[in-house]
Design an enzyme around this catalytic site. Structure first.
Site, PDB file in Angstrom:
ATOM      1  N   GLU A 197     111.603  49.388  -2.953  1.00  0.00           N
ATOM      2  CA  GLU A 197     111.120  49.994  -4.204  1.00  0.00           C
ATOM      3  C   GLU A 197     110.991  51.504  -4.047  1.00  0.00           C
ATOM      4  O   GLU A 197     111.395  52.278  -4.916  1.00  0.00           O
ATOM      5  CB  GLU A 197     109.757  49.425  -4.600  1.00  0.00           C
ATOM      6  CG  GLU A 197     109.747  47.930  -4.858  1.00  0.00           C
ATOM      7  CD  GLU A 197     109.517  47.115  -3.586  1.00  0.00           C
ATOM      8  OE1 GLU A 197     109.956  47.546  -2.499  1.00  0.00           O
ATOM      9  OE2 GLU A 197     108.898  46.046  -3.684  1.00  0.00           O
ATOM     10  N   GLU A 214     114.771  49.385   7.676  1.00  0.00           N
ATOM     11  CA  GLU A 214     113.818  49.248   8.783  1.00  0.00           C
ATOM     12  C   GLU A 214     114.156  50.231   9.895  1.00  0.00           C
ATOM     13  O   GLU A 214     115.184  50.926   9.865  1.00  0.00           O
ATOM     14  CB  GLU A 214     113.815  47.797   9.275  1.00  0.00           C
ATOM     15  CG  GLU A 214     113.363  46.863   8.154  1.00  0.00           C
ATOM     16  CD  GLU A 214     113.124  45.431   8.602  1.00  0.00           C
ATOM     17  OE1 GLU A 214     113.655  45.018   9.659  1.00  0.00           O
ATOM     18  OE2 GLU A 214     112.393  44.727   7.873  1.00  0.00           O
ATOM     19  N   CYS A 248     110.345  50.759   2.238  1.00  0.00           N
ATOM     20  CA  CYS A 248     110.575  49.595   1.364  1.00  0.00           C
ATOM     21  C   CYS A 248     111.637  49.908   0.308  1.00  0.00           C
ATOM     22  O   CYS A 248     111.868  51.067  -0.049  1.00  0.00           O
ATOM     23  CB  CYS A 248     109.295  49.204   0.635  1.00  0.00           C
ATOM     24  SG  CYS A 248     107.987  48.591   1.673  1.00  0.00           S
ATOM     25  N   ASN A 295     115.420  47.928   1.456  1.00  0.00           N
ATOM     26  CA  ASN A 295     114.537  48.287   2.568  1.00  0.00           C
ATOM     27  C   ASN A 295     115.382  48.767   3.751  1.00  0.00           C
ATOM     28  O   ASN A 295     116.488  48.269   3.998  1.00  0.00           O
ATOM     29  CB  ASN A 295     113.580  47.153   2.957  1.00  0.00           C
ATOM     30  CG  ASN A 295     114.263  45.836   3.259  1.00  0.00           C
ATOM     31  OD1 ASN A 295     115.336  45.570   2.744  1.00  0.00           O
ATOM     32  ND2 ASN A 295     113.644  45.011   4.081  1.00  0.00           N
TER      33      ASN A 295
HETATM   34  N1  THU Z   1     109.473  45.272   1.983  1.00  0.00           N
HETATM   35  C1  THU Z   1     110.003  45.907   0.890  1.00  0.00           C
HETATM   36  O1  THU Z   1     111.128  46.431   0.948  1.00  0.00           O
HETATM   37  N2  THU Z   1     109.270  45.969  -0.258  1.00  0.00           N
HETATM   38  C2  THU Z   1     108.018  45.438  -0.395  1.00  0.00           C
HETATM   39  O2  THU Z   1     107.383  45.676  -1.410  1.00  0.00           O
HETATM   40  C3  THU Z   1     107.466  44.594   0.672  1.00  0.00           C
HETATM   41  C4  THU Z   1     108.157  44.687   1.984  1.00  0.00           C
HETATM   42  C5  THU Z   1     110.283  45.226   3.206  1.00  0.00           C
HETATM   43  C6  THU Z   1     109.763  46.143   4.279  1.00  0.00           C
HETATM   44  C7  THU Z   1     110.251  45.441   5.540  1.00  0.00           C
HETATM   45  O3  THU Z   1     111.555  45.877   5.823  1.00  0.00           O
HETATM   46  C8  THU Z   1     110.313  43.976   5.188  1.00  0.00           C
HETATM   47  O4  THU Z   1     110.231  43.930   3.769  1.00  0.00           O
HETATM   48  C9  THU Z   1     109.193  43.149   5.813  1.00  0.00           C
HETATM   49  O5  THU Z   1     107.957  43.742   5.595  1.00  0.00           O
END
Ligand code: THU
Length: 383
Positions: A305, A294, A303, A292
């Protein structure tokens, strides 16, 4: 008709290449050179002299203080100690005995020195008698990629190249088997599938366990060289999968490791919630990962995935996903969010494995259809 299986040793039956590289690094350290894993990138599968000479050249050492003879005796001393008590059998080594039971002759053709071949056979739980013939580096003058070692094995077994299948994990080894006129099954323990195919591989399998499960030469033929399945639907796309589509336990371990590495790199200064993801591409067996990322403007966050999926598409175009790993420090482990499921649905089958993993070794496995039973696919892409 298959009459013989010819096996390479390191990276096919024995997981010893890491151990060899580690000893190589220690040898060069002992003469004052800082080698790394990369130093040995092109040194594997070339016999012992090739292993050390190639690494020495990579380090820019010409002659002293490097000496192949000294390196060789260092290796001879250290290797038995390093494998003592270690389990270095790669998945599927049982294929050797399975082949004999099915009436298929077996030979080992390794460029390694004879003493190392014998140590390895013991360390993977087999016996020398499991092979009808064993060829080591001392039996030939020209190493792989030359055809000599496989040609020697063919002569000793009394079979023609067209009746033998070579199991290899390195580009040099694949070439050697092809030059001897054999069909070659390449294992993805060392090479990736595109290098294996460009080196001439006739089949690409994740590891030997993907080639087991036969009781006659005819069955071995259909396990190793099944009729082309043709195009298979993965979400909105038709993909031509690798012949052995469902990833084995070994691929699963490698994919989890890739997801873990990506997880370490997650950029999550706002939520503090790190996620790593990795997928196995159906048409190439390659693993792609993402984390992920941000953003100061929270909504711009991507995210893990989707990061892995877009990386894979950038490398291959439309992909099929056979396995998706999501790695997070959550309890129970976090599933992909709904947006990521929708994006994954574009490239997934109902039976795509989704494995949720935590650093505490929790692994929970779902089918894609458990998580998203009714994905939306654009009408014109459903045909
Ligand atoms: N996040 C993911 O990387 N994959 C997911 O399927 C759920 C959420 C990350 C996004 C964000 O950086 C953190 O988790 C909190 O939402």
């Amino acid at each position: 008709m298959i009459r013989a299986f010819l096996f390479d040793m390191d990276g096919v039956l024995a997981d010893s290449e890491g151990i060899s590289v580690d000893i190589g690094i220690r040898y060069f350290a002992s003469i004052g050179f800082a080698a790394t894993e990369r130093t040995f990138r092109n040194a594997l599968g070339r016999g012992e002299r090739g292993f050390f000479d190639t690494a020495a050249a990579e380090l820019g050492i010409k002659g002293k203080p490097y000496s192949y003879e000294e390196a060789s005796s260092f290796f001879r001393r250290e290797y038995p100690k390093a494998i003592m008590g270690a389990n270095i059998a790669l998945p599927g080594v049982g294929i050797v005995r399975e082949a004999r039971k099915a009436g298929i002759l077996t030979a080992l053709a390794s460029s390694a020195p004879g003493w190392k071949v014998r140590e390895n056979i013991r360390a993977i739980g087999l016996e020398e008698e499991d092979f009808c013939f064993i060829a080591s580096g001392e039996d030939i003058r020209r190493n792989k990629p030359e055809k000599d070692i496989y040609e020697l094995a063919l002569i000793k077994l009394g079979v023609d190249g067209s009746e033998a299948v070579v199991f290899e994990d390195s580009a040099a080894g694949i070439e050697s088997g092809k030059r001897a006129g054999c069909r070659v099954a390449a294992l993805l323990t060392t090479v990736d599938s595109s290098s294996a195919i460009s080196a001439g591989a006739d089949a690409v399998i994740s590891d030997l366990s993907a080639a087991t499960g036969f009781s006659s030469p005819e069955e071995a033929e259909s396990v190793l060289f099944p009729a082309d399945e043709g195009l298979v639907r993965y979400g909105a796309n038709m993909i031509r999968p690798l012949r052995r589509r469902m990833p084995s336990g070994f691929m699963r371990k490698r994919a989890i490791e890739a997801a873990r590495k990506a997880w370490e790199n997650a950029y999550a200064p706002y939520s503090g919630f790190r996620v790593g993801a990795a997928l196995v591409s159906a048409s190439t067996g390659r693993i792609y990962s993402g984390c992920n990322v941000e953003n100061s403007s929270y909504g711009a966050t991507i995210c893990a995935e989707r990061n892995a999926i877009t990386t894979a598409v950038a490398a291959e175009g439309a992909i099929g996903i056979d396995m998706l790993i999501v790695y997070s420090d959550d309890d129970p482990p976090a599933p992909p969010c709904a947006v990521c499921l929708q994006v994954a649905a574009e490239f997934s089958r109902p039976d795509t494995r989704v494995i949720l993993v935590t650093p505490h070794s929790v692994e929970i496995e779902y089918s894609f259809s458990d998580l998203l039973p009714m994905p939306f696919i654009f009408p014109t892409m459903r045909l």
